[in-house]
Design an enzyme around this catalytic site. Structure first.
Site, PDB file in Angstrom:
ATOM      1  N   LYS A 163      -1.214   2.846   1.872  1.00 32.75           N
ATOM      2  CA  LYS A 163      -2.107   1.902   1.193  1.00 32.75           C
ATOM      3  C   LYS A 163      -1.832   0.454   1.586  1.00 32.75           C
ATOM      4  O   LYS A 163      -2.717  -0.410   1.482  1.00 32.75           O
ATOM      5  CB  LYS A 163      -1.985   2.054  -0.315  1.00 32.75           C
ATOM      6  CG  LYS A 163      -2.546   3.347  -0.873  1.00 32.75           C
ATOM      7  CD  LYS A 163      -4.062   3.334  -0.858  1.00 32.75           C
ATOM      8  CE  LYS A 163      -4.650   4.516  -1.607  1.00 32.75           C
ATOM      9  NZ  LYS A 163      -6.120   4.511  -1.622  1.00 32.75           N
ATOM     10  N   ASP A 193      -5.009  17.852  19.022  1.00 34.51           N
ATOM     11  CA  ASP A 193      -6.222  18.649  18.854  1.00 34.51           C
ATOM     12  C   ASP A 193      -6.850  18.500  17.473  1.00 34.51           C
ATOM     13  O   ASP A 193      -8.068  18.618  17.332  1.00 34.51           O
ATOM     14  CB  ASP A 193      -5.923  20.135  19.089  1.00 34.51           C
ATOM     15  CG  ASP A 193      -5.568  20.436  20.531  1.00 34.51           C
ATOM     16  OD1 ASP A 193      -6.223  19.877  21.426  1.00 34.51           O
ATOM     17  OD2 ASP A 193      -4.623  21.209  20.762  1.00 34.51           O
ATOM     18  N   ASN A 226      -0.407   3.733  -5.940  1.00 34.46           N
ATOM     19  CA  ASN A 226       0.093   3.307  -4.633  1.00 34.46           C
ATOM     20  C   ASN A 226      -0.642   2.088  -4.079  1.00 34.46           C
ATOM     21  O   ASN A 226      -0.035   1.219  -3.455  1.00 34.46           O
ATOM     22  CB  ASN A 226       0.010   4.461  -3.637  1.00 34.46           C
ATOM     23  CG  ASN A 226       1.129   5.471  -3.834  1.00 34.46           C
ATOM     24  OD1 ASN A 226       2.061   5.239  -4.592  1.00 34.46           O
ATOM     25  ND2 ASN A 226       1.027   6.606  -3.155  1.00 34.46           N
ATOM     26  N   SER A 284       0.971  10.876   3.327  1.00 39.46           N
ATOM     27  CA  SER A 284       0.414   9.562   2.994  1.00 39.46           C
ATOM     28  C   SER A 284       1.296   8.703   2.109  1.00 39.46           C
ATOM     29  O   SER A 284       1.103   7.486   2.047  1.00 39.46           O
ATOM     30  CB  SER A 284      -0.954   9.739   2.320  1.00 39.46           C
ATOM     31  OG  SER A 284      -0.839  10.592   1.193  1.00 39.46           O
ATOM     32  N   ASN A 296       6.008   7.960  -3.063  1.00 37.51           N
ATOM     33  CA  ASN A 296       6.370   7.245  -4.291  1.00 37.51           C
ATOM     34  C   ASN A 296       6.492   8.194  -5.479  1.00 37.51           C
ATOM     35  O   ASN A 296       5.706   8.173  -6.421  1.00 37.51           O
ATOM     36  CB  ASN A 296       5.342   6.148  -4.579  1.00 37.51           C
ATOM     37  CG  ASN A 296       5.524   4.948  -3.670  1.00 37.51           C
ATOM     38  OD1 ASN A 296       6.646   4.640  -3.253  1.00 37.51           O
ATOM     39  ND2 ASN A 296       4.442   4.278  -3.331  1.00 37.51           N
ATOM     40  N   GLU A 322      -8.830  17.952   0.100  1.00 40.84           N
ATOM     41  CA  GLU A 322      -9.053  17.493  -1.268  1.00 40.84           C
ATOM     42  C   GLU A 322      -8.414  18.450  -2.269  1.00 40.84           C
ATOM     43  O   GLU A 322      -8.349  19.658  -2.033  1.00 40.84           O
ATOM     44  CB  GLU A 322     -10.549  17.440  -1.581  1.00 40.84           C
ATOM     45  CG  GLU A 322     -11.356  16.497  -0.720  1.00 40.84           C
ATOM     46  CD  GLU A 322     -12.833  16.523  -1.092  1.00 40.84           C
ATOM     47  OE1 GLU A 322     -13.293  15.555  -1.706  1.00 40.84           O
ATOM     48  OE2 GLU A 322     -13.503  17.522  -0.782  1.00 40.84           O
ATOM     49  N   GLY A 333      -9.665   8.403  -2.542  1.00 39.81           N
ATOM     50  CA  GLY A 333     -10.895   7.622  -2.478  1.00 39.81           C
ATOM     51  C   GLY A 333     -11.679   7.879  -1.211  1.00 39.81           C
ATOM     52  O   GLY A 333     -12.885   7.698  -1.164  1.00 39.81           O
ATOM     53  N   GLY A 334     -10.975   8.281  -0.162  1.00 41.45           N
ATOM     54  CA  GLY A 334     -11.634   8.605   1.102  1.00 41.45           C
ATOM     55  C   GLY A 334     -11.508   7.553   2.176  1.00 41.45           C
ATOM     56  O   GLY A 334     -11.951   7.770   3.312  1.00 41.45           O
ATOM     57  N   GLY A 335     -10.900   6.399   1.867  1.00 41.83           N
ATOM     58  CA  GLY A 335     -10.785   5.335   2.855  1.00 41.83           C
ATOM     59  C   GLY A 335      -9.935   5.730   4.048  1.00 41.83           C
ATOM     60  O   GLY A 335     -10.259   5.369   5.187  1.00 41.83           O
TER      61      GLY A 335
END
Length: 336
Positions: free
Chosen positions: A72, A187, A95, A320, A323, A219, A195-197
């Site tokens: 983030k 590959d 985050n 990702s 924390n 998801e 959120g999808g960013g």
């Protein structure tokens, strides 16, 4: 504008493209870490990995080692540096708020973070320890984000959303840019979807590649708003969720993000809490201190069969964030 940017803008109608990811990488370089891409042979304990004489089948993008503990920081840095505001507000499950507060402390920017009622207390304490102000609101992610937007309009603060903003998407896309540069023969890449960013940013980073790479979003089973929205052909808002992956509790797909996902993502996989916790345990046993949200991409790869013995090619999973409550408690104590 490059040919890739023009094609994407025409297909999606979005104001952010591959060139923005390249610009973000240059802008945020002094503030972020180029995190390592760990080879599978450094991850003992993961099932079904190739043997020593086989080509690598799994790479792990270690964003849990990023400053502030998650990817983030990249989107937050790109937005805050470009906007140049002296006061910002952000809606966050944790985050993103930690990232914004970390940068606020470094850059001398006043930070307010709006959190939903169910957000982790350990993440609120970390934000406060970094000097950020926290406002709790009832409801879920959708209500949180609406309040943050209203707060920005009322106070004149700059709004730095956790995902659905051109600068944030571009900054988060630098994760993909680093992966593709470090592993040019990749590959497939598995990306956790909150959120999808991050997913949209990775899609943009993949637009310039000389060879196709499969982009797969993962998801939580209870919050498959992107999968359902793509299937419905329109944005679908879901009720608040209590998934163990607290950073992936988004309720509605981003307005800028959904067209990019619809245009470029190859597959969207759903994983339940048990699969996420199993993946997190595997990562922990391999020395990767992922939080549940950070383990979701591996859960998706396991479900897809990518890690079965004999699977050809090379795949990457994005861890990702790291924390966890224990990690944050130590960081909070050190920040005070």
């Amino acid at each position: 504008m490059s040919a890739a940017d023009t094609r994407l803008a025409t297909a999606t109608g979005t104001p952010v493209g591959p060139a923005d990811v390249l610009a973000a990488a240059e802008r945020i370089a002094p503030h972020v870490r180029h995190t390592p891409l760990l080879r599978c042979d450094s991850l003992p304990g993961l099932p079904g990995l190739p043997g020593p004489s086989d080509p690598p089948g799994l790479l792990v993008k270690a964003e849990h080692l990023q400053h502030s503990g998650s990817f983030k920081l990249r989107g937050a840095a790109n937005a805050m540096l470009a906007l140049g505001a002296d006061e910002v507000v952000a809606g966050s499950s944790g985050n993103h708020g930690i990232a914004v507060a970390t940068l606020g402390r470094t850059l001398g920017i006043r930070v307010t973070v709006v959190m939903a009622a169910g957000a982790a207390e350990s993440k609120e304490l970390a934000i406060r320890a970094l000097g950020g102000r926290v406002l709790r609101v009832p409801g879920g992610v959708a209500e949180r984000d609406r309040y943050a937007k209203e707060f920005a309009a009322r106070t004149g603060s700059a709004l730095v959303p956790s995902s659905d903003h051109p600068l944030v998407i571009a900054g988060q896309g630098t994760v993909g840019l680093e992966v593709f540069r470090d592993a040019p023969e990749l590959d497939a890449i598995f990306v956790p979807v909150g959120g999808g960013g991050l997913l949209a940013g990775v899609c943009l980073a993949a637009a310039h590649l000389p060879r196709p790479v499969r982009v797969i979003g993962v998801e939580p089973e209870r919050t498959r708003r992107y999968a359902r929205s793509v299937a419905a052909g329109r944005p679908v808002e879901l009720p608040p969720s209590d998934t163990v992956a607290d950073g992936l509790r988004g309720q509605r797909p981003g307005e800028l993000i959904l067209p990019i996902v619809r245009h470029r993502v190859d597959e969207l996989i759903g994983v339940d809490d048990a699969a996420v916790l199993r993946a997190m345990d595997l990562l922990h046993r391999a020395g990767i201190a992922a939080e549940p949200s950070g383990a979701a991409a591996l859960a998706g790869a396991l479900r897809s069969g990518t890690l079965r013995s004999g699977t050809p090619g090379r795949s990457a999973v994005v861890v990702s964030g790291g924390n966890s409550a224990a990690v944050l408690a130590a960081a909070t104590a050190a920040a005070r």
